[in-house]
Motif scaffolding. Structure first.
Motif, PDB file in Angstrom:
ATOM      1  N   ALA A  24      21.321  50.182 -48.578  1.00 12.63           N
ATOM      2  CA  ALA A  24      20.525  50.195 -47.339  1.00 12.63           C
ATOM      3  C   ALA A  24      19.034  50.248 -47.661  1.00 12.63           C
ATOM      4  O   ALA A  24      18.229  49.538 -47.046  1.00 12.63           O
ATOM      5  CB  ALA A  24      20.937  51.371 -46.462  1.00 12.63           C
ATOM      6  N   ASP A  25      18.667  51.071 -48.652  1.00 12.30           N
ATOM      7  CA  ASP A  25      17.256  51.165 -49.049  1.00 12.30           C
ATOM      8  C   ASP A  25      16.744  49.840 -49.593  1.00 12.30           C
ATOM      9  O   ASP A  25      15.634  49.402 -49.250  1.00 12.30           O
ATOM     10  CB  ASP A  25      17.054  52.264 -50.098  1.00 12.30           C
ATOM     11  CG  ASP A  25      17.239  53.671 -49.535  1.00 12.30           C
ATOM     12  OD1 ASP A  25      17.278  53.832 -48.296  1.00 12.30           O
ATOM     13  OD2 ASP A  25      17.355  54.612 -50.355  1.00 12.30           O
ATOM     14  N   LEU A  26      17.534  49.185 -50.446  1.00 12.60           N
ATOM     15  CA  LEU A  26      17.121  47.903 -51.016  1.00 12.60           C
ATOM     16  C   LEU A  26      16.930  46.841 -49.937  1.00 12.60           C
ATOM     17  O   LEU A  26      16.005  46.039 -49.998  1.00 12.60           O
ATOM     18  CB  LEU A  26      18.155  47.416 -52.039  1.00 12.60           C
ATOM     19  CG  LEU A  26      18.172  48.134 -53.371  1.00 12.60           C
ATOM     20  CD1 LEU A  26      19.453  47.805 -54.137  1.00 12.60           C
ATOM     21  CD2 LEU A  26      16.946  47.748 -54.200  1.00 12.60           C
ATOM     22  N   LEU A  27      17.806  46.850 -48.951  1.00 15.71           N
ATOM     23  CA  LEU A  27      17.742  45.855 -47.877  1.00 15.71           C
ATOM     24  C   LEU A  27      16.792  46.267 -46.759  1.00 15.71           C
ATOM     25  O   LEU A  27      16.514  45.470 -45.859  1.00 15.71           O
ATOM     26  CB  LEU A  27      19.147  45.625 -47.299  1.00 15.71           C
ATOM     27  CG  LEU A  27      20.155  45.021 -48.267  1.00 15.71           C
ATOM     28  CD1 LEU A  27      21.555  45.048 -47.670  1.00 15.71           C
ATOM     29  CD2 LEU A  27      19.756  43.594 -48.632  1.00 15.71           C
ATOM     30  N   ILE A  29      17.273  48.415 -44.342  1.00 17.42           N
ATOM     31  CA  ILE A  29      17.951  48.522 -43.053  1.00 17.42           C
ATOM     32  C   ILE A  29      18.622  49.882 -42.978  1.00 17.42           C
ATOM     33  O   ILE A  29      18.826  50.531 -44.006  1.00 17.42           O
ATOM     34  CB  ILE A  29      18.999  47.393 -42.828  1.00 17.42           C
ATOM     35  CG1 ILE A  29      20.105  47.429 -43.896  1.00 17.42           C
ATOM     36  CG2 ILE A  29      18.320  46.037 -42.778  1.00 17.42           C
ATOM     37  CD1 ILE A  29      21.229  46.420 -43.665  1.00 17.42           C
ATOM     38  N   ASP A  30      18.950  50.311 -41.761  1.00 25.38           N
ATOM     39  CA  ASP A  30      19.619  51.607 -41.645  1.00 25.38           C
ATOM     40  C   ASP A  30      21.086  51.458 -42.030  1.00 25.38           C
ATOM     41  O   ASP A  30      21.625  50.353 -42.103  1.00 25.38           O
ATOM     42  CB  ASP A  30      19.439  52.231 -40.258  1.00 25.38           C
ATOM     43  CG  ASP A  30      20.060  51.413 -39.143  1.00 25.38           C
ATOM     44  OD1 ASP A  30      21.218  50.969 -39.284  1.00 25.38           O
ATOM     45  OD2 ASP A  30      19.391  51.233 -38.109  1.00 25.38           O
ATOM     46  N   ARG A  31      21.724  52.580 -42.269  1.00 30.10           N
ATOM     47  CA  ARG A  31      23.094  52.574 -42.775  1.00 30.10           C
ATOM     48  C   ARG A  31      24.078  51.990 -41.763  1.00 30.10           C
ATOM     49  O   ARG A  31      25.051  51.346 -42.150  1.00 30.10           O
ATOM     50  CB  ARG A  31      23.498  53.972 -43.202  1.00 30.10           C
ATOM     51  CG  ARG A  31      22.760  54.390 -44.478  1.00 30.10           C
ATOM     52  CD  ARG A  31      22.965  55.844 -44.754  1.00 30.10           C
ATOM     53  NE  ARG A  31      23.719  56.003 -45.976  1.00 30.10           N
ATOM     54  CZ  ARG A  31      23.840  57.148 -46.616  1.00 30.10           C
ATOM     55  NH1 ARG A  31      23.281  58.236 -46.148  1.00 30.10           N
ATOM     56  NH2 ARG A  31      24.543  57.215 -47.720  1.00 30.10           N
ATOM     57  N   ALA A  32      23.835  52.195 -40.480  1.00 28.88           N
ATOM     58  CA  ALA A  32      24.729  51.646 -39.459  1.00 28.88           C
ATOM     59  C   ALA A  32      24.692  50.118 -39.496  1.00 28.88           C
ATOM     60  O   ALA A  32      25.739  49.459 -39.433  1.00 28.88           O
ATOM     61  CB  ALA A  32      24.337  52.158 -38.076  1.00 28.88           C
ATOM     62  N   ALA A  33      23.499  49.556 -39.634  1.00 32.31           N
ATOM     63  CA  ALA A  33      23.362  48.096 -39.720  1.00 32.31           C
ATOM     64  C   ALA A  33      24.009  47.586 -41.002  1.00 32.31           C
ATOM     65  O   ALA A  33      24.650  46.531 -41.004  1.00 32.31           O
ATOM     66  CB  ALA A  33      21.894  47.698 -39.658  1.00 32.31           C
ATOM     67  N   LEU A  34      23.855  48.328 -42.077  1.00 27.47           N
ATOM     68  CA  LEU A  34      24.484  47.937 -43.338  1.00 27.47           C
ATOM     69  C   LEU A  34      25.997  47.917 -43.182  1.00 27.47           C
ATOM     70  O   LEU A  34      26.648  46.942 -43.567  1.00 27.47           O
ATOM     71  CB  LEU A  34      24.083  48.896 -44.467  1.00 27.47           C
ATOM     72  CG  LEU A  34      24.817  48.648 -45.789  1.00 27.47           C
ATOM     73  CD1 LEU A  34      24.397  47.321 -46.407  1.00 27.47           C
ATOM     74  CD2 LEU A  34      24.604  49.788 -46.756  1.00 27.47           C
ATOM     75  N   ARG A  35      26.566  48.994 -42.619  1.00 22.09           N
ATOM     76  CA  ARG A  35      28.015  49.069 -42.450  1.00 22.09           C
ATOM     77  C   ARG A  35      28.536  47.908 -41.607  1.00 22.09           C
ATOM     78  O   ARG A  35      29.575  47.337 -41.903  1.00 22.09           O
ATOM     79  CB  ARG A  35      28.412  50.405 -41.821  1.00 22.09           C
ATOM     80  CG  ARG A  35      28.442  51.542 -42.817  1.00 22.09           C
ATOM     81  CD  ARG A  35      29.060  52.804 -42.200  1.00 22.09           C
ATOM     82  NE  ARG A  35      28.303  53.953 -42.650  1.00 22.09           N
ATOM     83  CZ  ARG A  35      27.366  54.591 -41.958  1.00 22.09           C
ATOM     84  NH1 ARG A  35      27.082  54.220 -40.744  1.00 22.09           N
ATOM     85  NH2 ARG A  35      26.737  55.613 -42.482  1.00 22.09           N
ATOM     86  N   GLN A  36      27.796  47.542 -40.562  1.00 23.12           N
ATOM     87  CA  GLN A  36      28.202  46.425 -39.707  1.00 23.12           C
ATOM     88  C   GLN A  36      28.212  45.113 -40.502  1.00 23.12           C
ATOM     89  O   GLN A  36      29.167  44.346 -40.440  1.00 23.12           O
ATOM     90  CB  GLN A  36      27.257  46.309 -38.514  1.00 23.12           C
ATOM     91  CG  GLN A  36      27.644  45.221 -37.540  1.00 23.12           C
ATOM     92  CD  GLN A  36      26.696  45.155 -36.353  1.00 23.12           C
ATOM     93  OE1 GLN A  36      25.661  45.797 -36.314  1.00 23.12           O
ATOM     94  NE2 GLN A  36      27.075  44.361 -35.375  1.00 23.12           N
TER      95      GLN A  36
END
Length: 174
Positions: A24-27, A29-36
């Motif tokens: 998530a940090d590399l991208l 984005i927040d973790r919820a967006a990453l999980r999606q």
């Protein structure tokens, strides 16, 4: 857009994978967006009959792995010896273990300046190193040493046949 980036990062990470927080940090984005995005990518890869890989999660770490239906083909590949080359990271870890044994993973990490558990797992799986007791400190970490397979792999009889480290002290990268 994020799915391609996730795949690229996980491909480069290899066996180690990447922790959810780090991904998530590399991208950015927040973790919820990453999980999606991860869930969408998982479904996409599973349903893609032209893809031999899938995305897997182990605790909070994501990895790209091969689909189980290709296990027979992969076994055949590894039996041919084509998959026997060691990565640069694995060679670095192996040389550190050889010269500094017995040594813990944390000590290897400190020398390299990066995490080495993936390379250590690779070397253990290939039986080039083995656990040889526990260090008498808090946590009692495993101590690693090279194996007889190490000597066979490099065609040497003992540690004394390794090049002396002094020979490398004057070497400078250009």
């Amino acid at each position: 857009m994020y799915q391609a980036k996730i795949m690229a990062l996980l491909f480069v990470a290899g066996d180690q994978g990447i922790k959810e927080k780090d991904l998530a940090d590399l991208l950015e984005i927040d973790r919820a967006a990453l999980r999606q995005n991860v869930e969408q990518l998982k479904i996409k890869l599973i349903n893609d009959e032209e893809s031999g890989i899938m995305l897997s999660q182990y605790n909070s770490t994501y990895k790209l792995i091969t689909k189980s239906e290709y296990s027979e083909l992969l076994t055949k590949y590894f039996k041919t010896g084509l998959g026997t080359k060691l990565s640069q990271a694995a060679l670095e870890v192996l040389s550190i273990v050889a010269y500094r044994q017995p040594i813990t993973r944390i000590e290897v990490d400190e020398i390299r300046g990066v995490q080495s558990s993936g390379s250590i797992n690779t070397l253990l799986a290939r039986k080039l190193i083995k656990e040889n007791g526990k260090k008498d400190v808090i946590g009692h970490p495993n101590l690693y040493v090279v194996t007889d397979e190490f000597f066979d792999y490099f065609g040497i009889k003992n540690i004394e046949e390794l090049p002396k480290i002094e020979k490398f002290e004057d070497y400078k990268e250009e």
